[in-house]
Design a protein around this motif. Structure first.
Motif, PDB file in Angstrom:
ATOM      1  N   TYR A  28       0.839  -1.189   0.000  1.00  0.00           N
ATOM      2  CA  TYR A  28       0.000   0.000   0.000  1.00  0.00           C
ATOM      3  C   TYR A  28       0.877   1.244   0.000  1.00  0.00           C
ATOM      4  CZ  TYR A  28       0.650   0.584   5.063  1.00  0.00           C
ATOM      5  OH  TYR A  28       1.173   0.770   6.309  1.00  0.00           O
ATOM      6  N   GLY A  29       0.347   2.313  -0.581  1.00  0.00           N
ATOM      7  CA  GLY A  29       1.084   3.568  -0.660  1.00  0.00           C
ATOM      8  C   GLY A  29       0.701   4.471   0.490  1.00  0.00           C
ATOM      9  N   LEU A  30       1.629   4.776   1.358  1.00  0.00           N
ATOM     10  CA  LEU A  30       1.361   5.645   2.493  1.00  0.00           C
ATOM     11  C   LEU A  30       2.087   6.974   2.353  1.00  0.00           C
ATOM     12  CD1 LEU A  30       0.196   6.108   5.343  1.00  0.00           C
ATOM     13  CD2 LEU A  30       2.265   5.059   6.246  1.00  0.00           C
ATOM     14  N   SER A  31       3.321   6.956   1.901  1.00  0.00           N
ATOM     15  CA  SER A  31       4.153   8.157   1.889  1.00  0.00           C
ATOM     16  C   SER A  31       3.849   9.085   0.722  1.00  0.00           C
ATOM     17  CB  SER A  31       5.633   7.770   1.839  1.00  0.00           C
ATOM     18  OG  SER A  31       5.966   7.035   2.981  1.00  0.00           O
ATOM     19  N   GLU A  32       3.980  10.366   0.980  1.00  0.00           N
ATOM     20  CA  GLU A  32       3.860  11.401  -0.033  1.00  0.00           C
ATOM     21  C   GLU A  32       5.111  12.276  -0.001  1.00  0.00           C
ATOM     22  OE1 GLU A  32      -0.942  12.111  -0.137  1.00  0.00           O
ATOM     23  OE2 GLU A  32       0.329  13.691   0.612  1.00  0.00           O
ATOM     24  N   ARG A  33       5.413  12.881  -1.126  1.00  0.00           N
ATOM     25  CA  ARG A  33       6.623  13.696  -1.244  1.00  0.00           C
ATOM     26  C   ARG A  33       6.690  14.795  -0.179  1.00  0.00           C
ATOM     27  NH1 ARG A  33       7.366  15.343  -7.001  1.00  0.00           N
ATOM     28  NH2 ARG A  33       8.011  13.187  -7.054  1.00  0.00           N
ATOM     29  N   GLU A  34       5.615  15.523   0.038  1.00  0.00           N
ATOM     30  CA  GLU A  34       5.628  16.644   0.983  1.00  0.00           C
ATOM     31  C   GLU A  34       5.327  16.227   2.420  1.00  0.00           C
ATOM     32  OE1 GLU A  34       6.588  19.659   0.041  1.00  0.00           O
ATOM     33  OE2 GLU A  34       6.840  18.866  -1.983  1.00  0.00           O
ATOM     34  N   ALA A  35       4.733  15.054   2.629  1.00  0.00           N
ATOM     35  CA  ALA A  35       4.289  14.661   3.963  1.00  0.00           C
ATOM     36  C   ALA A  35       5.083  13.503   4.552  1.00  0.00           C
ATOM     37  CB  ALA A  35       2.812  14.283   3.929  1.00  0.00           C
ATOM     38  N   GLY A  36       5.871  12.809   3.739  1.00  0.00           N
ATOM     39  CA  GLY A  36       6.544  11.612   4.232  1.00  0.00           C
ATOM     40  C   GLY A  36       5.494  10.598   4.648  1.00  0.00           C
ATOM     41  N   SER A  37       5.605  10.075   5.839  1.00  0.00           N
ATOM     42  CA  SER A  37       4.584   9.147   6.317  1.00  0.00           C
ATOM     43  C   SER A  37       3.756   9.760   7.449  1.00  0.00           C
ATOM     44  CB  SER A  37       5.220   7.830   6.760  1.00  0.00           C
ATOM     45  OG  SER A  37       6.224   8.063   7.722  1.00  0.00           O
ATOM     46  N   ASP A  38       3.686  11.079   7.478  1.00  0.00           N
ATOM     47  CA  ASP A  38       2.844  11.808   8.433  1.00  0.00           C
ATOM     48  C   ASP A  38       1.424  11.817   7.869  1.00  0.00           C
ATOM     49  OD1 ASP A  38       1.478  13.569  10.064  1.00  0.00           O
ATOM     50  OD2 ASP A  38       2.807  15.274   9.678  1.00  0.00           O
ATOM     51  N   THR A  39       0.602  10.895   8.299  1.00  0.00           N
ATOM     52  CA  THR A  39      -0.732  10.746   7.709  1.00  0.00           C
ATOM     53  C   THR A  39      -1.600  11.983   7.864  1.00  0.00           C
ATOM     54  OG1 THR A  39      -1.539   9.679   9.729  1.00  0.00           O
ATOM     55  CG2 THR A  39      -0.752   8.246   7.963  1.00  0.00           C
ATOM     56  N   ALA A  40      -1.414  12.759   8.917  1.00  0.00           N
ATOM     57  CA  ALA A  40      -2.214  13.961   9.114  1.00  0.00           C
ATOM     58  C   ALA A  40      -1.883  15.041   8.095  1.00  0.00           C
ATOM     59  CB  ALA A  40      -2.014  14.497  10.532  1.00  0.00           C
ATOM     60  N   ALA A  41      -0.688  15.007   7.516  1.00  0.00           N
ATOM     61  CA  ALA A  41      -0.269  16.033   6.558  1.00  0.00           C
ATOM     62  C   ALA A  41      -0.509  15.621   5.107  1.00  0.00           C
ATOM     63  CB  ALA A  41       1.213  16.345   6.770  1.00  0.00           C
ATOM     64  N   MET A  42      -1.013  14.422   4.883  1.00  0.00           N
ATOM     65  CA  MET A  42      -1.200  13.940   3.520  1.00  0.00           C
ATOM     66  C   MET A  42      -2.330  14.661   2.809  1.00  0.00           C
ATOM     67  SD  MET A  42      -0.473   9.946   3.784  1.00  0.00           S
ATOM     68  CE  MET A  42       1.127   9.410   4.344  1.00  0.00           C
ATOM     69  N   ARG A  43      -2.156  14.828   1.492  1.00  0.00           N
ATOM     70  CA  ARG A  43      -3.145  15.524   0.679  1.00  0.00           C
ATOM     71  C   ARG A  43      -3.943  14.595  -0.225  1.00  0.00           C
ATOM     72  NH1 ARG A  43       1.269  19.871  -0.908  1.00  0.00           N
ATOM     73  NH2 ARG A  43       1.379  20.961   1.075  1.00  0.00           N
ATOM     74  N   THR A  44      -3.449  13.401  -0.460  1.00  0.00           N
ATOM     75  CA  THR A  44      -4.154  12.464  -1.333  1.00  0.00           C
ATOM     76  C   THR A  44      -5.484  12.086  -0.698  1.00  0.00           C
ATOM     77  OG1 THR A  44      -2.101  11.592  -2.221  1.00  0.00           O
ATOM     78  CG2 THR A  44      -4.043  10.199  -2.445  1.00  0.00           C
ATOM     79  N   ARG A  45      -6.523  12.072  -1.513  1.00  0.00           N
ATOM     80  CA  ARG A  45      -7.860  11.738  -1.035  1.00  0.00           C
ATOM     81  C   ARG A  45      -8.521  10.751  -1.983  1.00  0.00           C
ATOM     82  NH1 ARG A  45      -5.990  13.458   2.876  1.00  0.00           N
ATOM     83  NH2 ARG A  45      -6.477  15.367   3.956  1.00  0.00           N
ATOM     84  N   ALA A  46      -9.393   9.934  -1.441  1.00  0.00           N
ATOM     85  CA  ALA A  46     -10.218   9.022  -2.229  1.00  0.00           C
ATOM     86  C   ALA A  46     -11.673   9.360  -1.923  1.00  0.00           C
ATOM     87  CB  ALA A  46      -9.922   7.576  -1.864  1.00  0.00           C
ATOM     88  N   VAL A  47     -12.442   9.620  -2.972  1.00  0.00           N
ATOM     89  CA  VAL A  47     -13.853   9.947  -2.784  1.00  0.00           C
ATOM     90  C   VAL A  47     -14.702   9.013  -3.637  1.00  0.00           C
ATOM     91  CG1 VAL A  47     -13.476  12.365  -2.170  1.00  0.00           C
ATOM     92  CG2 VAL A  47     -13.756  11.753  -4.550  1.00  0.00           C
ATOM     93  N   PRO A  48     -15.839   8.564  -3.111  1.00  0.00           N
ATOM     94  CA  PRO A  48     -16.689   7.660  -3.886  1.00  0.00           C
ATOM     95  C   PRO A  48     -17.297   8.378  -5.079  1.00  0.00           C
ATOM     96  CG  PRO A  48     -17.731   8.214  -1.783  1.00  0.00           C
ATOM     97  CD  PRO A  48     -16.386   8.841  -1.781  1.00  0.00           C
ATOM     98  N   ASP A  49     -17.398   7.651  -6.187  1.00  0.00           N
ATOM     99  CA  ASP A  49     -18.013   8.162  -7.414  1.00  0.00           C
ATOM    100  C   ASP A  49     -18.791   7.008  -8.033  1.00  0.00           C
ATOM    101  OD1 ASP A  49     -18.738   9.600  -9.653  1.00  0.00           O
ATOM    102  OD2 ASP A  49     -16.767   9.451 -10.607  1.00  0.00           O
ATOM    103  N   GLY A  50     -20.041   6.856  -7.619  1.00  0.00           N
ATOM    104  CA  GLY A  50     -20.827   5.715  -8.092  1.00  0.00           C
ATOM    105  C   GLY A  50     -20.279   4.420  -7.526  1.00  0.00           C
ATOM    106  N   ASP A  51     -19.938   3.487  -8.399  1.00  0.00           N
ATOM    107  CA  ASP A  51     -19.391   2.191  -7.980  1.00  0.00           C
ATOM    108  C   ASP A  51     -17.873   2.199  -7.874  1.00  0.00           C
ATOM    109  OD1 ASP A  51     -21.924   1.119  -7.893  1.00  0.00           O
ATOM    110  OD2 ASP A  51     -21.825   0.308  -9.927  1.00  0.00           O
ATOM    111  N   HIS A  52     -17.246   3.355  -8.045  1.00  0.00           N
ATOM    112  CA  HIS A  52     -15.789   3.448  -8.046  1.00  0.00           C
ATOM    113  C   HIS A  52     -15.318   4.512  -7.062  1.00  0.00           C
ATOM    114  CE1 HIS A  52     -16.891   1.814 -11.988  1.00  0.00           C
ATOM    115  NE2 HIS A  52     -15.752   1.152 -11.905  1.00  0.00           N
ATOM    116  N   TRP A  53     -14.022   4.610  -6.925  1.00  0.00           N
ATOM    117  CA  TRP A  53     -13.404   5.647  -6.111  1.00  0.00           C
ATOM    118  C   TRP A  53     -12.518   6.491  -7.012  1.00  0.00           C
ATOM    119  CZ3 TRP A  53     -14.144   6.467  -0.895  1.00  0.00           C
ATOM    120  CH2 TRP A  53     -14.905   5.498  -0.243  1.00  0.00           C
TER     121      TRP A  53
END
Length: 75
Positions: A28-53
């Motif tokens: 699984y992908g946890l780390s981001e370039r600007e946030a490292g593995s600080d989950t509170a600082a992460m910007r990536t989001r997943a939002v539902p869109d019908g039957d997909h994300w």
């Protein structure tokens, strides 16, 4: 661990037994370039869109992707 902590019972029953038997492995992908593995600082989001994300953001690296035998999908 994310599956154990956040997945539905249905997903746990589907994916955990093969992992416990040593027949499957997750990545699984946890780390981001600007946030490292600080989950509170992460910007990536997943939002539902019908039957997909729809996932927005950028992952810079992922641990053990070539070893994963499955890619489950859950929020």
């Amino acid at each position: 661990m994310p599956l154990i902590l956040g997945a539905s019972e249905e997903l746990k029953q589907r994916y955990l037994p093969p992992v416990a038997r040593g027949e499957a492995m997750f990545s699984y992908g946890l780390s981001e370039r600007e946030a490292g593995s600080d989950t509170a600082a992460m910007r990536t989001r997943a939002v539902p869109d019908g039957d997909h994300w729809v996932i927005s953001g950028q992952k810079s690296w992922i641990t053990m992707p070539g070893s994963a035998s499955t890619t489950p999908s859950w929020p």
